[in-house]
Write an enzyme that holds these catalytic residues in place. Structure first.
Site, PDB file in Angstrom:
ATOM      1  N   TYR A  37       0.831  -1.215   0.000  1.00  0.00           N
ATOM      2  CA  TYR A  37       0.000   0.000   0.000  1.00  0.00           C
ATOM      3  C   TYR A  37       0.866   1.266   0.000  1.00  0.00           C
ATOM      4  O   TYR A  37       0.359   2.351  -0.278  1.00  0.00           O
ATOM      5  CB  TYR A  37      -0.908   0.060   1.225  1.00  0.00           C
ATOM      6  N   LEU A 176     -17.621  -3.522   1.236  1.00  0.00           N
ATOM      7  CA  LEU A 176     -18.545  -2.685   0.458  1.00  0.00           C
ATOM      8  C   LEU A 176     -18.425  -2.951  -1.042  1.00  0.00           C
ATOM      9  O   LEU A 176     -19.029  -2.246  -1.848  1.00  0.00           O
ATOM     10  CB  LEU A 176     -18.297  -1.203   0.762  1.00  0.00           C
ATOM     11  N   ILE A 214     -12.663  -4.973   7.548  1.00  0.00           N
ATOM     12  CA  ILE A 214     -11.805  -3.780   7.533  1.00  0.00           C
ATOM     13  C   ILE A 214     -12.191  -2.860   6.380  1.00  0.00           C
ATOM     14  O   ILE A 214     -11.421  -2.683   5.435  1.00  0.00           O
ATOM     15  CB  ILE A 214     -10.314  -4.164   7.462  1.00  0.00           C
ATOM     16  N   ASN A 226     -19.236   3.291   9.385  1.00  0.00           N
ATOM     17  CA  ASN A 226     -18.804   1.893   9.347  1.00  0.00           C
ATOM     18  C   ASN A 226     -18.653   1.315  10.742  1.00  0.00           C
ATOM     19  O   ASN A 226     -19.026   0.162  10.993  1.00  0.00           O
ATOM     20  CB  ASN A 226     -17.478   1.786   8.594  1.00  0.00           C
TER      21      ASN A 226
END
Length: 254
Positions: A37, A176, A214, A226
């Site tokens: 990332y 999601l 997550i 969330n």
């Protein structure tokens, strides 16, 4: 698994440490990042800026496929810790069973990292049942978690069963479905009936099978939304309606 907060912050794509700090101050205690990332330093600064003590946080990162050769695991872990500004992580994952991954070399090296106190636990990510059987053969430390893509459009049923049969945590990412859930009429209907958001319904549904999820969120409003999913318990009828959605959409195929 009791010390794994059920709703964590997925940080892929987050490049602002203040967003991480805000999430922690809003109540997040589970932070998930990865070397690929390229934001472990961002997460580390966010942890430093937050008011919550480090010892109250569960921090996880992942080693990418080019750092999984036996001799690379320790230096790659040390580099990740330096970027994070931490002495140790609570969970260190093998990101994918690809590249330089060799269970006979990678997993003993992960054991050594735990023995040396650089990581408290070992996890794997994107592993299927056949991969997990080899993990059980070559990893001495208890496998703590397998992190997999998990949302109403993608359920790896055999992988879920493996987690239950062998008593390790299942952590779901992309709950999601990269935003697809927001256009789903079934999820929208359940959300309307319950006075919840679509995101909360999707995350709550995921938590029926996974021990933690997550979702990624940069804004404080979405982070709080969330996080609220942990308090939403769906009924058997609501779960069945979502289970009946006929669609398969793997966001991050192997």
């Amino acid at each position: 698994m009791d010390d794994l907060p059920p709703v964590g912050l997925g940080t892929m794509g987050i490049d602002d440490p203040d967003a991480v700090a805000a999430a922690i101050d809003a109540g997040y205690r589970h932070l998930d990042t990865a070397s690929i990332y390229e934001n472990e330093a961002v997460v580390g600064v966010g942890i430093e800026r937050a008011e919550t003590p480090r010892e109250e946080l569960f921090v996880a990162t992942k080693l990418w496929v080019d750092d999984l050769a036996g001799e690379r695991v320790r230096p790659a872990t040390e580099a990740a810790l330096e970027r994070l500004g931490l002495d140790a992580v609570d969970l260190l994952y093998v990101h994918r069973p690809r590249g330089d991954y060799d269970p006979t070399e990678t997993l003993p090296a992960m054991d050594a990292v735990v023995d040396d106190g650089l990581a408290a636990r070992v996890g794997v990510s994107n592993f299927l049942p056949g991969d997990l059987e080899l993990v059980r053969q070559h990893l001495d430390a208890p496998l703590f978690a397998n992190q997999i893509e998990h949302h109403p459009y993608w359920v790896e049923a055999e992988t879920v069963r493996d987690a239950r049969e062998h008593d390790y945590a299942l952590v779901g990412y992309s709950p999601l479905a990269n935003g697809d859930v927001f256009d789903d009429p079934v999820l929208a209907a359940v959300a309307s009936e319950r006075g919840a958001s679509v995101a909360q319904v999707a995350v709550a549904w995921c938590l029926e099978r996974a021990d933690a999820v997550i979702p990624k969120a940069s804004s404080l409003a979405h982070q709080r939304d969330n996080l609220g999913a942990a308090d939403l318990e769906l009924t058997a009828d609501e779960l069945a309606r979502i289970d009946a959605i006929e669609r398969e959409n793997e966001v991050f195929p192997e």
